[in-house]
Design a protein around this motif. Structure first.
Motif, PDB file in Angstrom:
ATOM      1  N   UNK A   1       0.845  -1.198   0.000  1.00 38.93           N
ATOM      2  CA  UNK A   1       0.000   0.000   0.000  1.00 38.93           C
ATOM      3  C   UNK A   1       0.880   1.247   0.000  1.00 38.93           C
ATOM      4  N   UNK A   2       0.305   2.345  -0.424  1.00 41.03           N
ATOM      5  CA  UNK A   2       1.053   3.610  -0.379  1.00 41.03           C
ATOM      6  C   UNK A   2       1.098   4.153   1.043  1.00 41.03           C
ATOM      7  N   UNK A   3       0.007   3.908   1.779  1.00 39.86           N
ATOM      8  CA  UNK A   3      -0.071   4.427   3.142  1.00 39.86           C
ATOM      9  C   UNK A   3      -0.844   3.457   4.022  1.00 39.86           C
ATOM     10  N   UNK A   4      -0.204   2.975   5.066  1.00 40.82           N
ATOM     11  CA  UNK A   4      -0.886   2.083   6.007  1.00 40.82           C
ATOM     12  C   UNK A   4      -2.026   2.822   6.697  1.00 40.82           C
ATOM     13  N   UNK A   5      -1.783   4.074   7.053  1.00 35.67           N
ATOM     14  CA  UNK A   5      -2.808   4.857   7.748  1.00 35.67           C
ATOM     15  C   UNK A   5      -4.078   4.990   6.909  1.00 35.67           C
ATOM     16  N   UNK A   6      -3.907   5.144   5.579  1.00 37.37           N
ATOM     17  CA  UNK A   6      -5.068   5.285   4.700  1.00 37.37           C
ATOM     18  C   UNK A   6      -5.748   3.946   4.447  1.00 37.37           C
ATOM     19  N   UNK A   7      -4.956   2.877   4.359  1.00 33.39           N
ATOM     20  CA  UNK A   7      -5.511   1.569   3.995  1.00 33.39           C
ATOM     21  C   UNK A   7      -6.194   0.863   5.148  1.00 33.39           C
ATOM     22  N   UNK A   8      -5.717   1.053   6.361  1.00 40.03           N
ATOM     23  CA  UNK A   8      -6.226   0.274   7.486  1.00 40.03           C
ATOM     24  C   UNK A   8      -7.676   0.590   7.819  1.00 40.03           C
ATOM     25  N   UNK A   9      -8.150   1.783   7.381  1.00 42.79           N
ATOM     26  CA  UNK A   9      -9.532   2.162   7.678  1.00 42.79           C
ATOM     27  C   UNK A   9     -10.545   1.168   7.165  1.00 42.79           C
ATOM     28  N   UNK A  10     -10.308   0.654   5.947  1.00 44.12           N
ATOM     29  CA  UNK A  10     -11.239  -0.320   5.373  1.00 44.12           C
ATOM     30  C   UNK A  10     -11.309  -1.578   6.216  1.00 44.12           C
ATOM     31  N   UNK A  11     -10.148  -2.099   6.608  1.00 42.75           N
ATOM     32  CA  UNK A  11     -10.114  -3.346   7.365  1.00 42.75           C
ATOM     33  C   UNK A  11     -10.719  -3.158   8.754  1.00 42.75           C
ATOM     34  N   UNK A  12     -10.544  -1.969   9.317  1.00 45.16           N
ATOM     35  CA  UNK A  12     -11.137  -1.699  10.623  1.00 45.16           C
ATOM     36  C   UNK A  12     -12.652  -1.643  10.533  1.00 45.16           C
ATOM     37  N   UNK A  13     -13.165  -1.186   9.385  1.00 47.14           N
ATOM     38  CA  UNK A  13     -14.613  -1.194   9.181  1.00 47.14           C
ATOM     39  C   UNK A  13     -15.166  -2.616   9.157  1.00 47.14           C
ATOM     40  N   UNK A  14     -14.328  -3.565   8.745  1.00 44.36           N
ATOM     41  CA  UNK A  14     -14.729  -4.974   8.738  1.00 44.36           C
ATOM     42  C   UNK A  14     -14.662  -5.580  10.134  1.00 44.36           C
ATOM     43  N   UNK A  15     -14.135  -4.830  11.090  1.00 44.92           N
ATOM     44  CA  UNK A  15     -14.007  -5.352  12.450  1.00 44.92           C
ATOM     45  C   UNK A  15     -12.629  -5.878  12.775  1.00 44.92           C
ATOM     46  N   UNK A  16     -11.681  -5.715  11.848  1.00 45.12           N
ATOM     47  CA  UNK A  16     -10.313  -6.152  12.089  1.00 45.12           C
ATOM     48  C   UNK A  16      -9.528  -5.031  12.762  1.00 45.12           C
ATOM     49  N   UNK A  17      -8.571  -5.369  13.558  1.00 43.76           N
ATOM     50  CA  UNK A  17      -7.757  -4.355  14.223  1.00 43.76           C
ATOM     51  C   UNK A  17      -6.280  -4.689  14.024  1.00 43.76           C
ATOM     52  N   UNK A  18      -5.457  -3.635  13.990  1.00 41.85           N
ATOM     53  CA  UNK A  18      -4.023  -3.823  13.784  1.00 41.85           C
ATOM     54  C   UNK A  18      -3.414  -4.455  15.025  1.00 41.85           C
ATOM     55  N   UNK A  19      -2.801  -5.619  14.836  1.00 39.73           N
ATOM     56  CA  UNK A  19      -2.185  -6.302  15.967  1.00 39.73           C
ATOM     57  C   UNK A  19      -0.833  -5.724  16.315  1.00 39.73           C
ATOM     58  N   UNK A  20      -0.080  -5.299  15.294  1.00 43.10           N
ATOM     59  CA  UNK A  20       1.246  -4.746  15.548  1.00 43.10           C
ATOM     60  C   UNK A  20       1.724  -3.983  14.323  1.00 43.10           C
ATOM     61  N   UNK A  21       2.460  -2.900  14.567  1.00 43.88           N
ATOM     62  CA  UNK A  21       3.121  -2.156  13.503  1.00 43.88           C
ATOM     63  C   UNK A  21       4.613  -2.151  13.795  1.00 43.88           C
ATOM     64  N   UNK A  22       5.407  -2.293  12.744  1.00 43.50           N
ATOM     65  CA  UNK A  22       6.851  -2.394  12.948  1.00 43.50           C
ATOM     66  C   UNK A  22       7.567  -1.948  11.688  1.00 43.50           C
ATOM     67  N   UNK A  23       8.729  -1.347  11.844  1.00 50.25           N
ATOM     68  CA  UNK A  23       9.568  -0.968  10.713  1.00 50.25           C
ATOM     69  C   UNK A  23      10.749  -1.933  10.617  1.00 50.25           C
ATOM     70  N   UNK A  24      10.911  -2.523   9.447  1.00 48.70           N
ATOM     71  CA  UNK A  24      12.027  -3.431   9.194  1.00 48.70           C
ATOM     72  C   UNK A  24      13.058  -2.646   8.381  1.00 48.70           C
ATOM     73  N   UNK A  25      14.100  -2.210   9.040  1.00 41.70           N
ATOM     74  CA  UNK A  25      15.057  -1.287   8.439  1.00 41.70           C
ATOM     75  C   UNK A  25      15.741  -1.863   7.214  1.00 41.70           C
ATOM     76  N   UNK A  26      16.211  -3.130   7.307  1.00 45.56           N
ATOM     77  CA  UNK A  26      16.978  -3.670   6.181  1.00 45.56           C
ATOM     78  C   UNK A  26      16.107  -3.927   4.952  1.00 45.56           C
TER      79      UNK A  26
END
Length: 411
Positions: free
Chosen positions: A289-314
């Protein structure tokens, strides 16, 4: 155009100003006009078509898809007409997709199946849609699978897919249909022989149509002998004789189709159980996705919630995991334009990036696939988000999809 709804998110509207949610509600209510409009939108690939198809898939409705293929003149349209009548006689709703060839000069098509399939006027339980092949090879038109999905969302319990009838390489229907019926007729001569290396290998049920003609018994015997070579009795493909103009044999044909469908469902169940016993299971779907913040709204409307966010540097990627039953959806946002995900989104846009399969021994699987000559997209097993260990298999070895093999945090 885009419409702003109460949740503050954009929804793509179709050419008539109907949102995918509104259109889906009309489809589920059984509105024939809504079904016709939705199919036209999907077939043309217009604005909002992808959103509509996605909404239809999420509706959870699934019908039995029966593909009917065979050479020109085999009587496919007449047979499909009789099959639709049989299904209606069982009290089920029917959707028919009939693909006609397009003119190489004008791009148009006669759509003659509407002429050959008569007598359903006033029956809302039957919906017939002709589609032009538009020069596409393989027997189907572009968008047939999506049209099936729309019909299913509209409550069509059985979908009959009639291919254009081009010859031995007409096998695209197998990827769309649950059961594939190959229609043959007496007098084909060497044509049956020529189809051995193509469509005859993928048929689930053989039909000898025009069974009242001379040579029908000989053709049936030839098909039974040909498909029986090297196959056990349990693996043999049913051969049914029909006379489509009168409906003779259609009941037996549909009985064989239903038996194959039931057997295939059991086979899938056994295969999935076998994978589970072997320690294999779907871990997650990776969506770029271009933006997690923009995309997660749809899934949250389905009743799903973000379990974890993390940045993988490499990997130069930010991830967000959304639990989905025993699996997960992983949203992937690039932290650098020149990263793998950054280049993917720039070239292909947002969408499915990979499928992740979890194994009990990721190191052993890495060595095994490498030893078998499988093309790997990773030079070693790496550590990713959440501490899981993983490597990627190149799409060239998987049928076109990037596959991630995932193991635990330590082995």
């Amino acid at each position: 155009m885009a419409m702003r709804c109460g949740w503050g998110r954009d929804i793509i509207a179709d050419v008539n100003g109907n949102t995918s949610e509104r259109m889906l509600a009309r489809l589920r209510a059984g509105e024939t006009r809504a079904l016709a409009r939705a199919i036209s939108l999907v077939e043309d690939g217009g604005a909002g078509s992808a959103e509509l198809v996605a909404a239809c898939r999420l509706s959870g409705r699934r019908g039995l898809r029966i593909g009917v293929t065979g050479p020109p003149g085999a009587g496919k349209s007449t047979l499909v007409d009789q099959m639709a009548r049989w299904v209606r006689g069982q009290g089920q709703t029917v959707g028919v997709i009939a693909v006609d060839p397009s003119s190489p000069y004008t791009g148009g098509a006669l759509l003659g199946d509407r002429i050959r399939m008569q007598g359903f006027e006033g029956d809302a339980g039957v919906y017939i849609r002709s589609m032009a092949s538009r020069g596409r090879m393989g027997g189907l038109a572009r968008g047939v699978e999506e049209v099936c999905t729309v019909m299913e969302a509209a409550g069509r319990q059985t979908i009959l897919i009639e291919t254009v009838g081009v010859g031995q390489d007409e096998v695209d229907v197998v990827a769309v249909a649950d059961v594939t019926v190959l229609v043959l007729v007496p007098g084909m001569g060497d044509e049956v022989q020529s189809m051995k290396a193509g469509v005859m290998e993928v048929a689930d049920v053989f039909v000898v149509n025009k069974g009242d003609r001379e040579g029908a018994e000989r053709l049936e015997a030839e098909v039974r002998a040909m498909q029986g070579l090297g196959a056990s009795e349990a693996d043999s493909v049913p051969v049914v004789r029909t006379v489509a103009t009168t409906g003779e044999g259609v009941g037996e044909l549909m009985g064989s189709v239903l038996e194959v469908a039931a057997r295939e469902q059991k086979g899938v169940g056994r295969e999935l159980r076998g994978l589970a016993e072997a320690g294999l299971r779907l871990d997650h779907l990776g969506v770029a996705v271009r933006s997690i913040a923009a995309a997660r709204g749809f899934y949250e409307l389905l009743g799903m919630s973000v379990g974890a966010e993390e940045t993988v540097e490499h990997e130069q990627v930010r991830t967000a995991m959304l639990p989905l039953g025993e699996s997960r959806i992983e949203l992937l946002e690039a932290t650098a334009e020149d990263s793998v995900i950054g280049r993917f989104v720039a070239k292909r846009g947002e969408g499915l990036h990979h499928i992740a399969v979890k194994v009990d021994g990721v190191d052993a699987m890495f060595e095994r696939l490498k030893g078998e000559g499988v093309r790997l997209a990773s030079d070693a097993v790496r550590v990713g988000a959440g501490g899981h260990r993983y490597f990627f298999v190149h799409p060239a070895s998987t049928g076109g999809v990037l596959v991630e093999i995932v193991g635990g945090g330590s082995e």
